[in-house]
Design an enzyme around this catalytic site. Structure first.
Site, short mmCIF file in Angstrom:
data_model
loop_
_atom_site.label_atom_id
_atom_site.label_comp_id
_atom_site.label_asym_id
_atom_site.label_seq_id
_atom_site.Cartn_x
_atom_site.Cartn_y
_atom_site.Cartn_z
N GLY A 118 0.83 -1.20 0.00
CA GLY A 118 0.00 0.00 0.00
C GLY A 118 0.87 1.25 0.00
CB SER A 119 0.12 4.67 1.15
OG SER A 119 -0.99 4.82 0.29
CB THR A 120 4.27 1.38 3.68
OG1 THR A 120 4.18 0.19 2.88
CG2 THR A 120 3.21 1.33 4.77
CE LYS A 123 0.52 6.52 -2.08
NZ LYS A 123 -0.76 7.10 -1.62
#
Length: 601
Positions: A310-312, A314
């Site tokens: 997921g957004s980790t 980014k």
């Protein structure tokens, strides 16, 4: 003349006989004496006591419970006649009524044969307090032999199960690979017990005994000691380990608490299981329950669980974008809430979009739009190659067995695995940690340390192996440009937990500022026709997203990494923020957070 020849031959023959007799009786005496001694002296290997495992404060984590084993003399059966064997079993049961007569008989018959002249173990372990009152009685019986037999004991039961691991009886395949297990009987099956099995099991000693022609022991004439100090001290603090187990109660997933140098102070894969159930052999019923549970308690999710990040992701993507030569830290996009690519719409989690967005705002507010647009400019080759260089798609090097490497998708990967071309839509999915990108929680913790310090540490559970400290050196994986611009990512990660609009701001309540990144990783695709997504808590459990929150703290003087992943937990910050906050406060309570002035930037 003939008489002289005959006499000469007679003399020569007698001289030859005399010389031979002298050689046999005098000169060869030492040789035959040694040969005789070897025929009457028997060597026996003695099993070492398995090394203990202690936590960083020397609290016992895996120890040896004192007990005894009982063996019967060979050849107590003659064909189908079991009279002698039944007599010995009946006598033993009269001394220790809790023993199973049928099991003893079955064990003995399996091992007894005409060629076996050694005592046969029929009872592996009896507690010390049970045996002591009857020890001398049994020991005087010539057909029985009683000897020390330690049993592995895990004082904390299920706490830290996937880190510590357990020992159990060695199977034939393991014995074939390591013949010493024939003597030892038990072998490490998981966790630290397996990874450091060779060291923990130690080196066997030797006992030299004199026996008679009937192989009966007459006396012991020598003994060599087994290996000393083969204990292992862990970085784990069992007080903290117990705390995170209670904090994660009734959830499924993983927690990792690690210092910035890679030392694991606490970590767990949930749900856990009681290690003591495996030492003497787990029942088929209990084993099947573990294997068929939907929560996979037997899987070490820290290193064997593969999840979309997921957004980790980014943090890494952002650093790659602003050092790509295509975008930089000043590049700003207009986030409208979605991006059209061909006939497909890629949505942002925020329906109305984030407006004008640069790298800092993109990480603080977790703007998908920014990463979608950046991925088109930067391209999958630069993205996937950068992630691999930083450590994704590789083992972290942690001292736990069977670590998975995850997946970093790209053109070459897809061509090799599926023999298909890469599509641009897959690039967009990869940019926000979805699609085929898969990681372990341990990799996310390691990558968070990279963002905090600029170096990639090697996670390690062991602190001391015997008398030798274990401190693996960190890896230097960032380019000079990435190191120069890393503070931009660090500042954004601080904003995630502290700035208005930060995705974790509402859920963090630590005594000092921390930095981090939330992630909400979808497990189920959403149709293009769906205009309004359901709230995570209103979805079926198995369709909810995995919740991530990975952090370092204090934000201005990084010392610890705390990474939490809750399977089907929903929104990352909401599901994990309270746990992460309580762990940092517990680290502070235990005196691990050093209140030193932050280094000059």
């Amino acid at each position: 003349m003939k008489i002289k020849i005959i006499l000469s031959l007679f003399v020569i023959v007698w001289i030859g006989l005399i010389v031979r007799v002298f050689h046999l009786s005098v000169q060869s005496n030492d040789y035959y004496e040694t040969l005789s001694e070897n025929n009457s002296i028997k060597s026996e290997l003695t099993a070492p006591v398995r090394g203990e495992i202690l936590d960083r404060k020397n609290e016992p984590v895996a120890i040896n419970e004192l007990g005894f084993k009982i063996a019967f003399a060979p050849h107590l059966t003659k064909g189908k006649d079991r009279t002698l064997l039944n007599k010995e079993i009946a006598y033993l049961i009269s001394m220790i009524p809790t023993l199973d007569a049928d099991k003893i008989a079955k064990t003995y018959i399996q091992e007894d044969s005409y060629y076996n002249h050694s005592f046969i173990d029929v009872v592996d372990f009896i507690p010390h307090e049970t045996v002591i009152p009857i020890y001398s009685i049994i020991n005087l019986r010539g057909t029985m032999k009683i000897s020390p037999s330690p049993k592995r004991l895990y004082p904390y039961g299920l706490v830290g199960a996937h880190l510590i691991g357990y020992v159990a009886k060695a199977n034939q395949k393991e014995i074939d690979a390591d013949p010493s297990l024939q003597l030892l009987g038990h072998v490490g099956k998981n966790g630290i017990e397996k990874y450091y099995n060779k060291y923990l099991q130690g080196v066997a000693g030797e006992r030299r005994i004199k026996v008679n022609a009937h192989n009966v022991e007459i006396e012991e004439i020598g003994r060599s000691a087994t290996q000393e100090n083969h204990n292992i001290i862990l970085n784990i603090d069992m007080n903290l380990q117990n705390f995170i187990t209670q904090a994660f109660e009734k959830r499924v997933g993983a927690i990792i608490v690690m210092d910035i140098h890679g030392a694991i102070y606490a970590a767990g894969s949930y749900p856990e299981y009681d290690l003591n159930r495996f030492v003497s052999g787990i029942s088929s019923e209990d084993w099947n329950a573990l294997m068929t549970s939907v929560d996979s308690p037997f899987t070490n999710k820290m290193v064997n669980g593969l999840y979309p990040p997921g957004s980790t992701i980014k943090n890494n993507m952002g650093l790659l974008y602003i050092t790509s030569g295509v975008w930089n830290e000043d590049t700003t996009i207009m986030s409208t809430g979605s991006m059209r690519l061909g006939n497909r719409t890629f949505r942002d989690w925020k329906k109305t979009g984030h407006g004008a967005t640069n790298i800092t705002k993109a990480i603080i507010e977790s703007c998908d739009d920014y990463f979608y647009q950046g991925s088109i400019q930067v391209g999958i080759d630069r993205m996937s190659n950068g992630l691999i260089r930083m450590g994704y798609g590789k083992k972290t090097g942690i001292d736990l067995p069977n670590e998975f490497i995850g997946t970093v998708p790209g053109r070459a990967w897809k061509r090799e695995k599926f023999h298909k071309a890469w599509y641009q839509g897959e690039t967009l999915n990869t940019s926000i940690g979805q699609g085929d990108l898969l990681v372990t929680p341990m990799q996310i913790a390691q990558q968070t340390a990279l963002m905090a310090t600029g170096k990639l540490p090697v996670p390690h559970v062991a602190k001391m192996i015997g008398n030798a400290p274990y401190t693996p050196a960190p890896l230097d994986v960032l380019t000079p440009a990435e190191k120069a611009k890393l503070p931009i990512i660090q500042n954004a990660m601080r904003g995630v937990c502290n700035n208005p609009g930060g995705t974790a701001k509402s859920y963090v309540s630590t005594r000092f500022p921390i930095a981090g990144k939330t992630g909400t990783a979808q497990t189920t695709g959403i149709s293009q026709t769906v205009k309004n997504r359901l709230n995570e808590k209103d979805m079926e459990y198995l369709k909810r997203s995995h919740a991530w929150f990975t952090t370092y703290g204090p934000a201005d003087n990084p010392q610890f990494i705390v990474t939490v992943m809750v399977e089907h937990g929903g929104h990352g910050g909401e599901a994990t923020g309270g746990m992460v906050s309580s762990i940092y406060n517990k680290l502070d309570d235990l005196g691990y957070i050093k209140k030193t002035p932050p280094p000059e930037q």
